[in-house]
Scaffold this motif. Structure first.
Motif, PDB file in Angstrom:
ATOM      1  N   ARG A   6       1.232  -1.160   0.086  1.00  0.00           N
ATOM      2  CA  ARG A   6       0.327   0.184  -0.158  1.00  0.00           C
ATOM      3  C   ARG A   6       1.018   1.314   0.414  1.00  0.00           C
ATOM      4  O   ARG A   6       1.811   1.503   1.249  1.00  0.00           O
ATOM      5  CB  ARG A   6      -0.985  -0.073   1.001  1.00  0.00           C
ATOM      6  CG  ARG A   6      -1.835  -1.047   1.457  1.00  0.00           C
ATOM      7  CD  ARG A   6      -2.442  -0.459   2.485  1.00  0.00           C
ATOM      8  NE  ARG A   6      -3.630  -2.257   3.059  1.00  0.00           N
ATOM      9  CZ  ARG A   6      -4.399  -2.538   3.800  1.00  0.00           C
ATOM     10  NH1 ARG A   6      -4.984  -1.049   4.721  1.00  0.00           N
ATOM     11  NH2 ARG A   6      -4.849  -3.519   4.559  1.00  0.00           N
ATOM     12  N   ALA A  42      -7.689   3.521  -3.310  1.00  0.00           N
ATOM     13  CA  ALA A  42      -8.394   2.771  -2.410  1.00  0.00           C
ATOM     14  C   ALA A  42      -8.926   4.130  -0.704  1.00  0.00           C
ATOM     15  O   ALA A  42      -9.387   4.101  -0.267  1.00  0.00           O
ATOM     16  CB  ALA A  42      -7.441   2.096  -1.269  1.00  0.00           C
ATOM     17  N   SER A  43      -8.192   5.472  -0.621  1.00  0.00           N
ATOM     18  CA  SER A  43      -8.482   5.857   0.314  1.00  0.00           C
ATOM     19  C   SER A  43      -9.907   7.199  -0.053  1.00  0.00           C
ATOM     20  O   SER A  43     -10.095   7.456  -1.018  1.00  0.00           O
ATOM     21  CB  SER A  43      -6.927   7.313   0.866  1.00  0.00           C
ATOM     22  OG  SER A  43      -6.971   7.611  -0.732  1.00  0.00           O
ATOM     23  N   PHE A  53      -2.777   1.104  -3.886  1.00  0.00           N
ATOM     24  CA  PHE A  53      -2.763  -0.657  -3.839  1.00  0.00           C
ATOM     25  C   PHE A  53      -1.984  -1.430  -4.644  1.00  0.00           C
ATOM     26  O   PHE A  53      -2.380  -1.242  -5.758  1.00  0.00           O
ATOM     27  CB  PHE A  53      -4.196  -0.994  -3.218  1.00  0.00           C
ATOM     28  CG  PHE A  53      -3.978  -2.753  -2.779  1.00  0.00           C
ATOM     29  CD1 PHE A  53      -3.322  -3.221  -1.448  1.00  0.00           C
ATOM     30  CD2 PHE A  53      -3.771  -3.668  -4.306  1.00  0.00           C
ATOM     31  CE1 PHE A  53      -3.091  -4.341  -1.440  1.00  0.00           C
ATOM     32  CE2 PHE A  53      -3.594  -4.855  -3.515  1.00  0.00           C
ATOM     33  CZ  PHE A  53      -3.179  -5.577  -2.679  1.00  0.00           C
ATOM     34  N   VAL A 104     -10.353  -2.854  -5.097  1.00  0.00           N
ATOM     35  CA  VAL A 104     -10.028  -1.421  -4.677  1.00  0.00           C
ATOM     36  C   VAL A 104     -10.190  -0.012  -4.495  1.00  0.00           C
ATOM     37  O   VAL A 104     -10.371   0.419  -3.610  1.00  0.00           O
ATOM     38  CB  VAL A 104      -8.363  -1.616  -4.787  1.00  0.00           C
ATOM     39  CG1 VAL A 104      -7.875   0.573  -4.423  1.00  0.00           C
ATOM     40  CG2 VAL A 104      -7.707  -2.572  -4.412  1.00  0.00           C
ATOM     41  N   VAL A 107     -13.643  -0.726  -2.050  1.00  0.00           N
ATOM     42  CA  VAL A 107     -13.190   0.026  -0.468  1.00  0.00           C
ATOM     43  C   VAL A 107     -13.124   1.737  -0.183  1.00  0.00           C
ATOM     44  O   VAL A 107     -13.592   1.751   0.788  1.00  0.00           O
ATOM     45  CB  VAL A 107     -11.012  -0.275  -0.290  1.00  0.00           C
ATOM     46  CG1 VAL A 107     -10.567   0.253   0.928  1.00  0.00           C
ATOM     47  CG2 VAL A 107     -10.943  -2.052  -0.319  1.00  0.00           C
ATOM     48  N   ARG A 111     -15.041   3.052   2.564  1.00  0.00           N
ATOM     49  CA  ARG A 111     -14.871   4.197   3.373  1.00  0.00           C
ATOM     50  C   ARG A 111     -15.447   5.300   3.347  1.00  0.00           C
ATOM     51  O   ARG A 111     -15.415   6.901   4.484  1.00  0.00           O
ATOM     52  CB  ARG A 111     -13.304   5.024   3.462  1.00  0.00           C
ATOM     53  CG  ARG A 111     -12.301   3.326   3.338  1.00  0.00           C
ATOM     54  CD  ARG A 111     -11.370   3.371   3.401  1.00  0.00           C
ATOM     55  NE  ARG A 111     -10.280   2.205   3.632  1.00  0.00           N
ATOM     56  CZ  ARG A 111      -8.775   2.196   3.271  1.00  0.00           C
ATOM     57  NH1 ARG A 111      -8.132   3.137   2.650  1.00  0.00           N
ATOM     58  NH2 ARG A 111      -8.016   1.221   3.702  1.00  0.00           N
ATOM     59  N   TYR A 136      -7.500  -5.597   1.380  1.00  0.00           N
ATOM     60  CA  TYR A 136      -8.042  -5.330   2.340  1.00  0.00           C
ATOM     61  C   TYR A 136      -9.666  -6.308   3.431  1.00  0.00           C
ATOM     62  O   TYR A 136     -10.690  -5.537   3.152  1.00  0.00           O
ATOM     63  CB  TYR A 136      -8.820  -3.822   1.875  1.00  0.00           C
ATOM     64  CG  TYR A 136      -7.889  -2.505   1.485  1.00  0.00           C
ATOM     65  CD1 TYR A 136      -7.287  -2.186   2.353  1.00  0.00           C
ATOM     66  CD2 TYR A 136      -8.212  -3.239  -0.151  1.00  0.00           C
ATOM     67  CE1 TYR A 136      -6.730  -1.291   1.598  1.00  0.00           C
ATOM     68  CE2 TYR A 136      -7.064  -1.942  -0.585  1.00  0.00           C
ATOM     69  CZ  TYR A 136      -6.108  -0.877   0.270  1.00  0.00           C
ATOM     70  OH  TYR A 136      -5.236  -0.138   0.011  1.00  0.00           O
ATOM     71  N   GLU A 139     -10.698  -5.742   6.811  1.00  0.00           N
ATOM     72  CA  GLU A 139     -12.018  -4.233   6.203  1.00  0.00           C
ATOM     73  C   GLU A 139     -13.185  -4.961   6.007  1.00  0.00           C
ATOM     74  O   GLU A 139     -14.316  -4.137   6.232  1.00  0.00           O
ATOM     75  CB  GLU A 139     -10.933  -2.970   5.945  1.00  0.00           C
ATOM     76  CG  GLU A 139     -11.962  -1.560   5.760  1.00  0.00           C
ATOM     77  CD  GLU A 139     -11.199  -0.872   5.719  1.00  0.00           C
ATOM     78  OE1 GLU A 139     -11.783   0.381   4.628  1.00  0.00           O
ATOM     79  OE2 GLU A 139      -9.633  -0.844   5.207  1.00  0.00           O
TER      80      GLU A 139
END
Length: 212
Positions: A6, A42-43, A53, A104, A107, A111, A136, A139
């Motif tokens: 990551r 991914a954020s 990722f 990804v 995710v 989030r 992940y 998660e």
């Protein structure tokens, strides 16, 4: 996940991304040769850093460098965020379906939904060969995602591919479906949706090539 990293990047003059967008990372060799690859973010947009990722591929010009060589403090040439079709705006109900590293961008959506307090808008199913290979994984499982494993049993479910029986309980009219994975996975998952009545216009697909 084995052979994956990551990357958490501080991007100067950054424009906030939308969940589902990606960045291009470009490497330039001393002789001027260039190679570049796209990596999904991914954020969540509110994260001060951009998280990518990277799965290390044996013949990957870019992934090998990012996984084995890059260290904290190094500078990279990046471009993004990119993409306007495969994005979730944080306000509409959606069905998310991912295969392998195709999870990804999902995710990022999960989030974002968590930060907005709107996890009720998303229902998610993912497929992976083994749980150890799922990006992940912890998660996703904590978020209540349906996880299907094709090479090993998972819980009470035997090994097997994603089926309509896995997706029908997650589907509700009015959802937009987001499908992300390899060409084969994306085609199969999209056809499952169409077969049980999801309008083709309500399915958005992002395919990953061999270079990821």
């Amino acid at each position: 996940m084995p052979q994956a990293v990551r990357l958490r990047l501080s991007v100067a003059d950054r424009v906030d991304h939308l969940p589902g967008q990606h960045y291009v990372v470009r490497l330039t060799a001393p002789d001027g040769y260039r190679a570049q690859r796209s990596y999904s973010v991914a954020s969540a947009p509110s994260d001060p850093l951009v998280e990518l990722f990277v799965e290390r591929l044996d013949d990957g010009e870019v992934s090998g460098y990012l996984a084995d060589v890059v260290e904290s403090g190094d500078e990279l040439e990046v471009r993004g965020p990119i993409g306007g079709w495969f994005v979730w705006d944080g306000t509409h109900p959606a069905l998310l379906i991912g295969g392998g590293t195709g999870v990804v961008p999902l995710v990022a959506m999960l989030r974002t939904a968590r930060e907005l307090g709107r996890t009720d808008l998303l229902r998610t199913a993912v497929s992976t060969r083994t749980l150890a290979e799922l990006p992940y994984a912890d998660e996703l499982r904590a978020a209540g995602v349906v996880v299907v494993t094709t090479r090993e049993a998972h819980g009470v479910r035997p090994a097997g591919r994603l089926t309509a029986a896995d997706l029908v309980p997650l589907w509700e009219p009015g959802q937009t479906a987001y499908v992300c994975g390899s060409d084969g996975f994306a085609e199969t998952a999209s056809q499952l949706l169409v077969d049980f009545g999801v309008p083709a216009a309500g399915i958005r697909v992002e395919r990953f090539g061999a270079s990821g």
